[in-house]
Write an enzyme that holds these catalytic residues in place. Structure first.
Site, short mmCIF file in Angstrom:
data_model
loop_
_atom_site.label_atom_id
_atom_site.label_comp_id
_atom_site.label_asym_id
_atom_site.label_seq_id
_atom_site.Cartn_x
_atom_site.Cartn_y
_atom_site.Cartn_z
N LYS A 129 -3.85 -1.44 16.60
CA LYS A 129 -4.61 -0.49 15.39
C LYS A 129 -6.06 0.06 15.59
O LYS A 129 -6.39 1.14 15.28
CB LYS A 129 -5.06 -1.48 14.14
CG LYS A 129 -4.16 -2.09 13.39
CD LYS A 129 -3.27 -0.83 12.63
CE LYS A 129 -2.18 -1.33 11.70
NZ LYS A 129 -1.40 -0.51 10.81
N ASP B 66 13.59 3.19 10.89
CA ASP B 66 12.65 2.40 11.91
C ASP B 66 11.75 3.45 12.50
O ASP B 66 12.04 4.30 13.44
CB ASP B 66 13.38 1.60 13.05
CG ASP B 66 12.59 0.88 13.86
OD1 ASP B 66 11.13 1.03 13.87
OD2 ASP B 66 12.98 0.01 14.96
N VAL B 67 10.42 3.77 12.23
CA VAL B 67 9.70 4.37 12.66
C VAL B 67 9.45 4.56 14.20
O VAL B 67 9.03 5.28 14.92
CB VAL B 67 8.08 4.26 12.19
CG1 VAL B 67 8.20 4.62 10.70
CG2 VAL B 67 7.60 3.11 12.47
N ILE C 140 0.80 -1.15 0.03
CA ILE C 140 0.17 0.04 0.02
C ILE C 140 0.89 1.48 -0.12
O ILE C 140 0.42 2.21 -0.69
CB ILE C 140 -0.91 -0.02 1.14
CG1 ILE C 140 -2.01 -1.23 1.01
CG2 ILE C 140 -1.66 1.39 1.57
CD1 ILE C 140 -2.70 -1.48 2.46
N ASP D 206 11.25 3.37 4.91
CA ASP D 206 11.15 2.12 5.39
C ASP D 206 12.25 1.59 5.89
O ASP D 206 13.49 2.18 5.91
CB ASP D 206 11.16 1.42 3.85
CG ASP D 206 10.33 0.10 3.92
OD1 ASP D 206 9.03 -0.09 3.59
OD2 ASP D 206 10.62 -1.11 4.71
N VAL E 219 -6.73 -6.99 1.63
CA VAL E 219 -6.18 -6.31 0.50
C VAL E 219 -5.26 -7.42 -0.26
O VAL E 219 -4.46 -8.20 0.27
CB VAL E 219 -5.35 -5.25 0.68
CG1 VAL E 219 -4.72 -4.57 -0.50
CG2 VAL E 219 -6.41 -4.28 1.33
N THR F 290 -2.54 -8.07 -1.50
CA THR F 290 -1.03 -7.60 -1.36
C THR F 290 -0.15 -9.20 -1.34
O THR F 290 -0.62 -10.08 -1.34
CB THR F 290 -0.65 -7.31 0.00
OG1 THR F 290 -1.01 -8.13 1.31
CG2 THR F 290 -1.42 -5.93 0.38
N TYR G 255 -1.87 -7.10 17.14
CA TYR G 255 -2.14 -6.27 16.05
C TYR G 255 -3.46 -5.39 15.96
O TYR G 255 -3.48 -4.33 15.88
CB TYR G 255 -2.02 -7.25 14.66
CG TYR G 255 -2.52 -6.48 13.44
CD1 TYR G 255 -1.33 -5.81 12.87
CD2 TYR G 255 -3.54 -6.53 12.80
CE1 TYR G 255 -1.42 -5.15 11.68
CE2 TYR G 255 -3.85 -5.87 11.55
CZ TYR G 255 -2.71 -5.16 10.76
OH TYR G 255 -3.25 -4.42 9.86
N ASN H 57 2.13 4.67 7.56
CA ASN H 57 1.52 3.37 6.81
C ASN H 57 2.27 2.19 7.28
O ASN H 57 2.04 1.01 7.26
CB ASN H 57 1.83 3.51 5.14
CG ASN H 57 1.83 2.12 4.63
OD1 ASN H 57 0.40 1.46 4.71
ND2 ASN H 57 2.55 1.27 3.96
#
Length: 259
Positions: free
Chosen positions: A155, A59-60, A15, A34, A184, A186, A151, A86
């Site tokens: 979210k 790394d976010v 995405i 990324d 999705v 993917t 997860y 994302n």
């Protein structure tokens, strides 16, 4: 310098990469962030737009590196108009088998990452007159499911963080919304969803198919643009109607189709 700038995290594939392409098609410049440097390199080569793109290996969840990367993007392009949070990670295990380390890492990437990046981006956007943030949540944050305790919880928390950010940043001219993808098509879904699982999803989704990465990208880019100028604090499910079905009644729908 007048073309708008977006920063997309988790932009190396899926995405994130589809959203990057859509931004470029709309004339935006894009910073791709990324954690996977090799994947990021492949994405940059595939896009082949060196004047309009910037690669950020980060790394976010890194409390120092994530804000620094946001600032680097703004310094490189001279402005920052949109942030797409994302980047995400997932552990699909039973709750009683999920380790504290897996729990902590999932929340660090999926929740703390958007917090860090948005906090770094907001002052820059405000200085430029405003902007937009889009957080990528999940249908798993709207309805519980097995194997998704870390997860789904992360979210769901991100969906609420979206509303908190919208309330506090609105006065700065910054809109914040979330997109909640359903199933999705993917590469990851193709790898882990068996034919039986795919059939179950098809039976439950009113549109009877998986979504496409490009369909998610359309909604994300729309929310970042002027056409969405009065939309903020919303969580938009792009899921083919999956969330609306509740438990789903595939047998009744099948009978209806056969009438």
């Amino acid at each position: 310098m007048t073309a708008k700038v977006a920063l997309v995290t988790g932009a190396g594939r899926g995405i994130g990469l589809a959203t990057t392409r859509r931004f470029l098609e709309e004339g935006w410049r894009v910073a791709l962030l990324d954690i996977d440097g090799e994947l990021l390199g492949h994405a940059m080569a595939e896009l082949a737009a060196p004047e309009a793109t910037l690669a950020l290996h980060c790394d976010v969840a890194d409390v120092a590196a994530a804000p620094a990367s946001v600032r680097r993007a703004a310094e490189h392009f001279g402005r920052l108009d949109a942030l797409v949070n994302n980047a995400g990670t997932a552990v699909f295990k039973p709750m009683l088998e999920t380790t504290p380390e897996e729990w902590a890492r999932t929340l660090a990437v999926n929740l703390t990452g958007p917090f860090l990046c948005t906090n770094a981006a907001a002052p820059i956007m405000a200085e430029g007159g405003g902007g937009a943030v889009v957080n990528i949540t999940s249908i798993s944050g709207l309805r519980a499911s097995t194997l998704r305790v870390a997860y789904g919880t992360s979210k769901a928390a991100l969906a609420h963080l979206t509303k908190q950010q919208a309330v506090e940043l609105g006065a700065l001219g910054i809109r914040v919304n979330a997109v909640a993808p359903g199933p999705v098509d993917t590469a990851m879904a193709k790898a882990v969803h068996t034919p039986a699982i795919r059939k179950d999803y098809h039976d439950t989704i009113p549109l009877n198919r998986y979504g496409l990465e490009t369909e998610l990208a359309e909604t994300i880019v729309f929310l970042c643009g002027e056409r969405a100028s009065y939309i903020t604090g919303q969580v938009i499910a792009v899921d083919g109607g999956f969330e609306a079905t509740g438990i789903g009644l595939p047998t009744l729908r099948a009978e209806r189709r056969n009438l």
